[in-house]
Design a protein around this motif. Structure first.
Motif, short mmCIF file in Angstrom:
data_model
loop_
_atom_site.label_atom_id
_atom_site.label_comp_id
_atom_site.label_asym_id
_atom_site.label_seq_id
_atom_site.Cartn_x
_atom_site.Cartn_y
_atom_site.Cartn_z
N ILE A 197 0.55 -55.08 -12.51
CA ILE A 197 -0.07 -55.28 -11.19
C ILE A 197 -1.12 -54.20 -10.97
O ILE A 197 -0.94 -53.04 -11.36
CB ILE A 197 1.00 -55.21 -10.07
N ASP A 198 -2.21 -54.59 -10.38
CA ASP A 198 -3.28 -53.63 -10.09
C ASP A 198 -2.77 -52.64 -9.04
O ASP A 198 -2.54 -52.99 -7.87
CB ASP A 198 -4.51 -54.38 -9.56
N ARG A 199 -2.58 -51.38 -9.44
CA ARG A 199 -2.01 -50.39 -8.53
C ARG A 199 -2.95 -50.10 -7.36
O ARG A 199 -2.51 -49.81 -6.25
CB ARG A 199 -1.70 -49.10 -9.30
N ALA A 200 -4.24 -50.14 -7.61
CA ALA A 200 -5.20 -49.87 -6.54
C ALA A 200 -5.11 -50.94 -5.46
O ALA A 200 -5.11 -50.65 -4.26
CB ALA A 200 -6.62 -49.78 -7.09
N ALA A 243 0.04 -50.81 11.69
CA ALA A 243 1.21 -50.40 12.46
C ALA A 243 0.97 -49.13 13.26
O ALA A 243 1.80 -48.75 14.08
CB ALA A 243 2.40 -50.19 11.53
N GLY A 244 -0.16 -48.45 13.02
CA GLY A 244 -0.48 -47.26 13.79
C GLY A 244 -0.48 -45.97 13.02
O GLY A 244 -0.75 -44.91 13.58
N LEU A 245 -0.19 -46.01 11.71
CA LEU A 245 -0.21 -44.78 10.90
C LEU A 245 -1.60 -44.59 10.33
O LEU A 245 -2.12 -45.48 9.64
CB LEU A 245 0.82 -44.88 9.77
N PRO A 246 -2.27 -43.46 10.58
CA PRO A 246 -3.67 -43.28 10.14
C PRO A 246 -3.77 -43.05 8.64
O PRO A 246 -3.81 -41.91 8.17
CB PRO A 246 -4.13 -42.06 10.95
N THR A 247 -3.82 -44.10 7.86
CA THR A 247 -3.99 -44.00 6.41
C THR A 247 -5.43 -44.37 6.07
O THR A 247 -5.84 -45.51 6.24
CB THR A 247 -3.02 -44.94 5.69
N GLY A 248 -6.17 -43.40 5.60
CA GLY A 248 -7.57 -43.63 5.27
C GLY A 248 -7.81 -43.69 3.78
O GLY A 248 -6.89 -43.91 2.97
N ILE A 249 -9.06 -43.47 3.40
CA ILE A 249 -9.43 -43.56 1.99
C ILE A 249 -8.78 -42.44 1.19
O ILE A 249 -8.34 -42.64 0.06
CB ILE A 249 -10.97 -43.52 1.86
N THR A 250 -8.68 -41.25 1.78
CA THR A 250 -8.09 -40.12 1.06
C THR A 250 -6.63 -40.38 0.74
O THR A 250 -6.17 -40.18 -0.40
CB THR A 250 -8.23 -38.84 1.89
N GLU A 251 -5.84 -40.84 1.73
CA GLU A 251 -4.43 -41.10 1.50
C GLU A 251 -4.23 -42.22 0.49
O GLU A 251 -3.36 -42.16 -0.38
CB GLU A 251 -3.74 -41.43 2.81
N THR A 252 -5.07 -43.29 0.61
CA THR A 252 -4.94 -44.40 -0.34
C THR A 252 -5.27 -43.95 -1.76
O THR A 252 -4.60 -44.33 -2.72
CB THR A 252 -5.87 -45.55 0.09
N GLY A 253 -6.30 -43.13 -1.90
CA GLY A 253 -6.63 -42.60 -3.23
C GLY A 253 -5.52 -41.72 -3.79
O GLY A 253 -5.24 -41.75 -5.00
N ASP A 254 -4.86 -40.94 -2.93
CA ASP A 254 -3.73 -40.13 -3.39
C ASP A 254 -2.59 -41.00 -3.90
O ASP A 254 -1.95 -40.67 -4.91
CB ASP A 254 -3.24 -39.23 -2.26
N VAL A 296 -2.86 -44.06 -5.18
CA VAL A 296 -3.27 -44.65 -6.47
C VAL A 296 -3.12 -43.62 -7.59
O VAL A 296 -2.60 -43.93 -8.68
CB VAL A 296 -4.72 -45.17 -6.38
N SER A 297 -3.55 -42.39 -7.35
CA SER A 297 -3.42 -41.34 -8.37
C SER A 297 -1.95 -41.04 -8.68
O SER A 297 -1.58 -40.83 -9.84
CB SER A 297 -4.14 -40.08 -7.90
N ALA A 298 -1.10 -41.03 -7.64
CA ALA A 298 0.32 -40.76 -7.87
C ALA A 298 0.98 -41.87 -8.67
O ALA A 298 1.80 -41.61 -9.57
CB ALA A 298 1.03 -40.56 -6.53
N LEU A 299 0.64 -43.13 -8.36
CA LEU A 299 1.21 -44.24 -9.12
C LEU A 299 0.71 -44.24 -10.56
O LEU A 299 1.42 -44.67 -11.48
CB LEU A 299 0.84 -45.57 -8.44
N GLU A 300 -0.50 -43.78 -10.78
CA GLU A 300 -1.04 -43.71 -12.14
C GLU A 300 -0.38 -42.58 -12.92
O GLU A 300 -0.07 -42.73 -14.12
CB GLU A 300 -2.55 -43.50 -12.08
N ALA A 301 -0.15 -41.44 -12.27
CA ALA A 301 0.44 -40.30 -12.98
C ALA A 301 1.92 -40.48 -13.23
O ALA A 301 2.43 -40.06 -14.27
CB ALA A 301 0.20 -39.02 -12.18
N ARG A 333 5.63 -42.05 0.32
CA ARG A 333 5.81 -41.17 1.48
C ARG A 333 5.04 -39.87 1.32
O ARG A 333 4.38 -39.39 2.25
CB ARG A 333 7.29 -40.90 1.68
N ILE A 334 5.11 -39.26 0.14
CA ILE A 334 4.41 -38.00 -0.09
C ILE A 334 2.89 -38.20 -0.03
O ILE A 334 2.15 -37.34 0.45
CB ILE A 334 4.84 -37.39 -1.43
N ALA A 335 2.41 -39.35 -0.51
CA ALA A 335 0.96 -39.57 -0.58
C ALA A 335 0.38 -40.02 0.75
O ALA A 335 -0.78 -39.70 1.05
CB ALA A 335 0.65 -40.63 -1.66
N LEU A 336 1.14 -40.73 1.59
CA LEU A 336 0.56 -41.37 2.76
C LEU A 336 0.93 -40.70 4.08
O LEU A 336 0.20 -40.82 5.06
CB LEU A 336 1.00 -42.84 2.82
#
Length: 401
Positions: free
Chosen positions: A14-17, A30-41, A43-48, A62-65
């Motif tokens: 599955i495409d992790r991104a 839902a109201g949690l401010p997840t932006g480009i930085t958190e989403t990129g983190d 993706v990097s965590a799932l890749e590593a 949880r740690i990334a977002l």
């Protein structure tokens, strides 16, 4: 190699991104401010470290977002809703009932050794189109459609406000908020060391001269520290501005969330909307702002409301700031009263921008009495009939200061 796939891995194939973007979009709604930085983190965590279980995926996401402890409850609810296949929980008392879930927006997890995953037990896949079956089952009620792509948003940005539905207006409002990356600045009273500054920093220069026998061999220079300039926006919500009111509320919310702006709505009287529009949930912010304005879609008294703002304790926020008035110029007050109110506003404000939804029409001329009386005191008259016009107005705001 034999045994290479002995350990089951979630999200295999599955495409992790795409998965990270879809899950972050759910959290953002839902109201949690997840932006480009958190989403990129994420993706990097799932890749590593590819997760081997649901617990590992939970802690990775949880740690990334999650950045604040106050957002942990929202993350727990959304994660449980997605992976436990439980009905969505309302996040507030005014939240609308959840739409029926559709099994076509879930995909089974490959590589877990169980290919017979029950419907609705897979991972959220908001970027995949829904599966279309027979013609009698083509009803898409309750299906969560994928988010609009930037090209689709760009196409919608050029359409008039009355041609947009509520969901499109909200999506364009979020895009407008993300486009406000720069804010007008002014020179502050504080100074900081800078080699290109024109002013000599006396204390650091004297302190350095102590090392050289009180000879000022090295001169320390400084320059003023820029500060954000205050922006005050007044939005007309009378009957003649019914089609533009929802879009202008999105612009006011963008101003309040990006910087310290003061926003007001007016029809027959003035209503401050700064506090309601700062709510973290876009839907809650718009609903609370709409409930606060109880005189909308009625008459218009522009001059009286400008005078009321200057006479109130919020009038000091106008001093040295950029004032934006969004109105078509129809006013029940006489033009001479409008001229007097705009003259007071001109003496106190740094810049005055007027957004008129009819200014971009061919053959437009500010011949209405109130508009003609206010125009000599304005620095710019800008069209504001589409979201593209609002983005251009935000760019003009940054450049005017």
């Amino acid at each position: 190699m034999p045994g290479a796939d002995a350990v089951p891995v979630l999200l295999r194939g599955i495409d992790r991104a795409a998965f990270a973007v879809a899950f972050a979009a759910r959290l953002r709604r839902a109201g949690l401010p997840t932006g480009i930085t958190e989403t990129g983190d994420l993706v990097s965590a799932l890749e590593a470290s590819p997760p081997t279980s649901r617990t590992a995926l939970y802690w990775t996401a949880r740690i990334a977002l999650v950045r604040r402890h106050a957002d942990l409850a929202i993350f727990e609810r959304v994660f449980a809703t997605v992976f436990d296949d439980s009905p969505p929980l309302p996040l507030s008392r005014s939240a609308v009932p959840p739409k029926p879930r559709d099994d076509s927006v879930h995909v089974a997890v490959p590589g877990t050794g169980d290919e017979s995953t029950a419907p609705g037990q897979g991972l959220p896949w908001a970027t995949l189109p829904s599966v279309v079956g027979a013609e009698d089952d083509a009803d898409d009620t309750g299906v969560d459609l994928p988010e609009l792509r930037p090209s689709a948003l760009a196409a919608l940005a050029g359409q008039p406000f009355e041609d947009l539905d509520e969901a499109q207006t909200a999506a364009l409002g979020e895009a407008l908020r993300e486009a406000l990356t720069h804010w007008p600045r002014r020179r502050g009273r504080r100074h900081r060391p800078d080699p290109t500054g024109r002013r000599v920093a006396l204390r650091p220069t004297v302190a350095r001269a102590r090392r050289t026998g009180w000879e000022a061999i090295t001169v320390i220079r400084e320059r003023p520290v820029p500060r954000p300039r205050r922006v005050v926006m007044l939005c007309d919500v009378s009957e003649s501005m019914r089609a533009q009111a929802a879009a202008y509320l999105q612009l006011m919310r963008a101003f309040t969330t990006v910087a310290d702006a003061e926003v007001f709505a007016f029809a027959t009287r003035l209503t401050r909307l700064t506090v309601p529009l700062r709510h973290t949930s876009p839907r809650e912010a718009i609903d609370q702002a709409g409930a606060a304005v109880d005189d909308r879609f009625g008459g218009t008294r522009i001059a009286a409301n400008i005078t009321a703002l200057l006479d109130s304790h919020h009038g000091n926020s106008v001093r040295g700031g950029v004032v934006i008035i969004a109105s078509d110029g129809w006013d029940s007050d006489p033009p001479d009263r409008m001229a007097a109110a705009m003259a007071r506003l001109r003496r106190r404000a740094y810049r005055i921008l007027w957004l008129n939804p009819r200014a971009g029409a061919s053959g437009f001329a500010p011949k209405v009495g109130a508009m003609a009386a206010a125009l000599p005191f304005c620095d710019a008259l800008l069209p504001a009939a589409t979201f593209a016009d609002l983005t251009a107005a935000a760019t003009h705001l940054r450049e005017s200061a």
